[in-house]
Every structure is written in C-alpha cells, then in structure tokens.
Design a protein around this motif. Structure first.
Motif, PDB file in Angstrom:
ATOM      1  N   GLN A 227       1.006  11.297   0.197  1.00 36.72           N
ATOM      2  CA  GLN A 227       2.166  12.048  -0.512  1.00 36.72           C
ATOM      3  C   GLN A 227       3.029  12.269   0.387  1.00 36.72           C
ATOM      4  N   LEU A 228       1.932  11.711   1.801  1.00 34.58           N
ATOM      5  CA  LEU A 228       3.479  11.937   3.139  1.00 34.58           C
ATOM      6  C   LEU A 228       4.311  11.861   3.176  1.00 34.58           C
ATOM      7  N   GLU A 229       4.580   9.928   2.908  1.00 36.55           N
ATOM      8  CA  GLU A 229       4.969   8.827   2.617  1.00 36.55           C
ATOM      9  C   GLU A 229       6.295   8.866   1.736  1.00 36.55           C
ATOM     10  N   SER A 230       5.440   9.456   0.604  1.00 39.78           N
ATOM     11  CA  SER A 230       6.355   9.578  -0.369  1.00 39.78           C
ATOM     12  C   SER A 230       7.711  10.466  -0.409  1.00 39.78           C
ATOM     13  N   ILE A 231       8.047  11.219   0.661  1.00 42.89           N
ATOM     14  CA  ILE A 231       9.121  11.986   1.341  1.00 42.89           C
ATOM     15  C   ILE A 231       9.889  11.196   1.833  1.00 42.89           C
ATOM     16  N   GLN A 232       9.573   9.958   2.210  1.00 47.14           N
ATOM     17  CA  GLN A 232      10.638   8.877   3.186  1.00 47.14           C
ATOM     18  C   GLN A 232      10.729   8.052   1.569  1.00 47.14           C
ATOM     19  N   PHE A 233      10.201   7.807   1.123  1.00 47.44           N
ATOM     20  CA  PHE A 233      10.190   6.617   0.073  1.00 47.44           C
ATOM     21  C   PHE A 233      10.835   6.863  -1.193  1.00 47.44           C
ATOM     22  N   GLN A 234      10.332   8.421  -1.492  1.00 47.33           N
ATOM     23  CA  GLN A 234      10.914   8.658  -3.132  1.00 47.33           C
ATOM     24  C   GLN A 234      10.868   7.976  -3.818  1.00 47.33           C
ATOM     25  N   GLU A 235      11.644   7.721  -5.112  1.00 49.89           N
ATOM     26  CA  GLU A 235      10.569   6.872  -5.967  1.00 49.89           C
ATOM     27  C   GLU A 235      10.868   5.277  -5.490  1.00 49.89           C
ATOM     28  N   ARG A 236      11.039   4.978  -4.641  1.00 54.10           N
ATOM     29  CA  ARG A 236      10.533   3.442  -4.492  1.00 54.10           C
ATOM     30  C   ARG A 236       9.036   3.757  -3.969  1.00 54.10           C
ATOM     31  N   LEU A 237       8.351   4.450  -3.787  1.00 50.86           N
ATOM     32  CA  LEU A 237       7.147   5.022  -3.728  1.00 50.86           C
ATOM     33  C   LEU A 237       6.176   5.174  -4.479  1.00 50.86           C
ATOM     34  N   ARG A 238       5.531   3.992  -6.054  1.00 52.74           N
ATOM     35  CA  ARG A 238       4.517   4.173  -6.932  1.00 52.74           C
ATOM     36  C   ARG A 238       3.174   3.985  -6.338  1.00 52.74           C
ATOM     37  N   TYR A 239       2.372   4.921  -6.705  1.00 53.33           N
ATOM     38  CA  TYR A 239       0.934   4.554  -6.661  1.00 53.33           C
ATOM     39  C   TYR A 239       0.161   4.964  -7.776  1.00 53.33           C
ATOM     40  N   THR A 240      -1.508   4.348  -7.874  1.00 50.11           N
ATOM     41  CA  THR A 240      -2.067   4.747  -8.715  1.00 50.11           C
ATOM     42  C   THR A 240      -3.783   4.196  -8.228  1.00 50.11           C
ATOM     43  N   PHE A 241      -4.448   5.260  -8.720  1.00 45.91           N
ATOM     44  CA  PHE A 241      -5.664   5.306  -8.953  1.00 45.91           C
ATOM     45  C   PHE A 241      -7.159   4.738  -9.624  1.00 45.91           C
ATOM     46  N   THR A 242      -7.861   3.533  -9.526  1.00 48.22           N
ATOM     47  CA  THR A 242      -8.971   3.180 -10.884  1.00 48.22           C
ATOM     48  C   THR A 242     -10.197   3.586  -9.327  1.00 48.22           C
ATOM     49  N   ILE A 243     -10.596   4.739  -9.933  1.00 45.11           N
ATOM     50  CA  ILE A 243     -12.006   5.200  -9.128  1.00 45.11           C
ATOM     51  C   ILE A 243     -13.149   5.157  -9.668  1.00 45.11           C
ATOM     52  N   ASP A 244     -14.227   3.993  -9.851  1.00 42.48           N
ATOM     53  CA  ASP A 244     -15.449   4.385  -9.956  1.00 42.48           C
ATOM     54  C   ASP A 244     -16.023   5.214 -10.268  1.00 42.48           C
ATOM     55  N   PRO A 245     -16.315   6.543 -10.730  1.00 45.36           N
ATOM     56  CA  PRO A 245     -17.066   7.505 -10.181  1.00 45.36           C
ATOM     57  C   PRO A 245     -18.212   7.120  -9.489  1.00 45.36           C
TER      58      PRO A 245
END
Length: 346
Positions: A227-245
């Motif tokens: 979230q903090l890095e997204s301030i600087q990179f904005q739409e250039r930073l896209r991320y997803t999570f696939t976390i096995d419970p």
C-alpha cells in the motif's frame, strides 16, 4: 596434521605393533628356533592383510554412514561387519600362503585351524572397531559443540544484520515524502498511509524478539508495505495474493516475504516504464511450505542475484532450518522472475 596422514600413521603403526607382539609371543613360547624366514613372511602377510581389510571395513562404514546410526543399530552391524571382515581376511591370507606363496614349515590347511584363526582376527578387529568408533564419536561430539558455537555466533551476527536491514531507510524517506504530498490533496488516503507505515514500523520492531512469526501476520505486513509503495508507483504497481488457508499458521522467518516483495519491486518493477505485476502465492507441498513471489521482468546475466537483504534471509533460513530449507531466484518464464522459499514443516 592432516587427518588422513594421522589415520595412516595409526594404521601402519598400530598393526605393526600388533605384528611385533605376535612375533614376540612366538619367540616366547616357541623358542629362538621358532623365528624362521617362513614365520616372518607369514607375519608380514598377516600385517599387510590386516591393514588392507580394516581399511576396506572403514570405507564400508563411511559409505553406509554407520557413524550417524544410534548405538542400538550400530552394535549389531559392527559385530557382523567385523566377523565378515575377519573371515575375508583369513581367506585372503590362506589363499596366499597355501596357493600363491607356499611356505615351508607351515602346517597344512584344516577347517578347525581356519575357524580358530578367524576367531583370533575377529577379536582383534573388534578392538580396532571399538577404538575407531570411540575416536569418531569423540570427534563428532567435538564438531557438534563447535557447530553450536558457530551457529550461536552466526545467529547473533544475523540478528544484528536484521536490525540494520529491517526497514530500508530510503524506502521510509520516500514513503514519508509521498504521504506529505497527499496530506493536502487526499487527506483521508494520507491518514491510511500513516496507519500502514505505523503498522510496518511496529512489526519491524516487535519481530526482533522472535525467530519466527506466523505467515498470516507476515502477509498483513506485506499488504501494508505494498500500500505504501503504491503511493509512488500508482497504477504501475499491481499485485495479487493466492494464500492457501492451511499455510496461515505456519511459522516463517520474520520479514521473509516482505524482503522478497521489496526485491521484486526494486529489481523488477521499478526498472520497467510500464511497471508490472507481483503475485504472492503460498501452498503446502510434500511436507514443505512453498512461498513464491513472482514479478514482471527478467534477471540479467550481469545482475547481482542476491542483495544484502536476501543474503540476510538465506543466512537466517540456514540457522533456523539447516539444509532442509531452500531459496531460489530464477526466470520462471520469458516475462517473469520468481523467488521461491521452501521451508520444512515439523
């Protein structure tokens, strides 16, 4: 002195003393006339045979890793191995003295005599094996103590490196500047970012007291970081999570995933004009936790593969999990790079 040299000095010297003892006993009970040329040749053959077959027995011990066995499993193997070695040694000696180099004055072959000679050699080899195992176990315990001291020292050094590299000062500087620019334009978003940086700093300080943390807590701090890095990179930073419970309660080194994500941004996304994507995935496979951080980009041949943070992480992995843990950083496709942590489950 080199261990190999010491071993051969003990082999040659030890069996030499035993051979001199046999010659002395023959002279004591058989008289001076009992020491003949044939007697000396026979004792020389026995001397060489004992060196040879005890050495072959030692190679078998090393090849089968008997020194790693418990006492209960080692003793029967050692007794059986010693008996087989004694039998083979006597077969070898009998072949030489009765077939290859017949000696005058030597009594003819008999099964009773053969069994008696095997038994004598068996007793001597039992003593040899006992001395060998005792020396090796003392050496193993000493090495174990040295390794414990080295691990303790390495752990202290690693902890110091962790303190120095918990949060990249350059990252904090940029984050604070970006938040400052948001205060007048988007005050609500700025407040959220302050909360994220507060959580990140709190986590960074608290984890110093622990060797491991739950994966779920680590994922939460990674989200704050992104979230903090997204301030600087904005739409250039896209991320997803696939976390096995099933992986959420697994204990991992603190800041492990955060370091992988930071490395992905620094060496991957930040070097591309259009930015890219980061995918964080966890799952359990063959009694191991697999953590994969995949980012857009490619490793360059001249690119330094491991920075200070990643080296720090690898050292912590070695201390906590030994050789059972693995770290890989590789091009996973023509467009992506994947960092993989493989951590054993208890």
């Amino acid at each position: 002195m080199n261990k190999r040299v010491v071993y051969w000095i003990c082999q040659v010297g030890g069996w030499g003393l035993y051979t001199l003892f046999l010659i002395g006993m023959i002279a004591l009970f058989g008289g001076e006339n009992s020491i003949t040329r044939s007697t000396l040749i026979l004792q020389s053959i026995i001397y060489v045979s004992l060196i040879l077959f005890s050495h072959l027995f030692r190679l078998h011990i090393q090849r089968k890793n008997w020194l790693d066995l418990s006492i209960g499993k080692l003793i029967p193997r050692a007794i059986l191995g010693t008996f087989i070695t004694a039998t083979l040694a006597q077969i070898f000696i009998h072949i030489i003295i009765y077939l290859l180099v017949p000696l005058s004055g030597i009594s003819g072959f008999s099964w009773g005599g053969f069994v008696g000679y095997v038994f004598n050699i068996f007793l001597v080899l039992i003593l040899w094996a006992a001395i060998y195992f005792i020396i090796k176990f003392i050496e193993k315990n000493r090495n174990s103590e040295l390794e414990k001291l080295e691990l303790k020292s390495a752990l202290q050094e690693a902890e110091l490196m962790i303190l120095k590299n918990q949060v990249n000062p350059h990252f904090l500087f940029n984050a604070l500047n970006n938040i400052r620019s948001l205060i007048l334009v988007e005050p609500e978003k700025a407040r959220k970012m302050v909360t994220h940086i507060s959580d990140l700093l709190r986590y960074s300080i608290q984890f110093n007291a622990s060797e491991k943390v739950g994966l779920k807590a680590e994922i939460e701090i990674v989200k704050d970081y992104l979230q903090l890095e997204s301030i600087q990179f904005q739409e250039r930073l896209r991320y997803t999570f696939t976390i096995d419970p099933e992986t959420e309660n697994v204990q991992i080194p603190p800041m492990a995933i955060q370091l992988l994500v930071e490395n992905a941004i620094k060496h991957g996304l930040s070097t591309q004009k259009g930015g890219g994507e980061i995918h964080i995935k966890t799952n359990i496979e063959q009694n191991h936790l697999l953590i994969e951080v995949t980012n857009s980009g490619q490793l360059k041949p001249i690119q330094k593969r491991e920075g200070v943070g990643l080296k720090n992480l690898v050292e912590r992995m070695k201390i906590l999990f030994g050789h059972f843990a693995e770290f890989r950083l590789e091009n996973s496709s023509k467009e992506t790079v994947t960092a993989t942590l493989k951590i054993p489950l208890k």
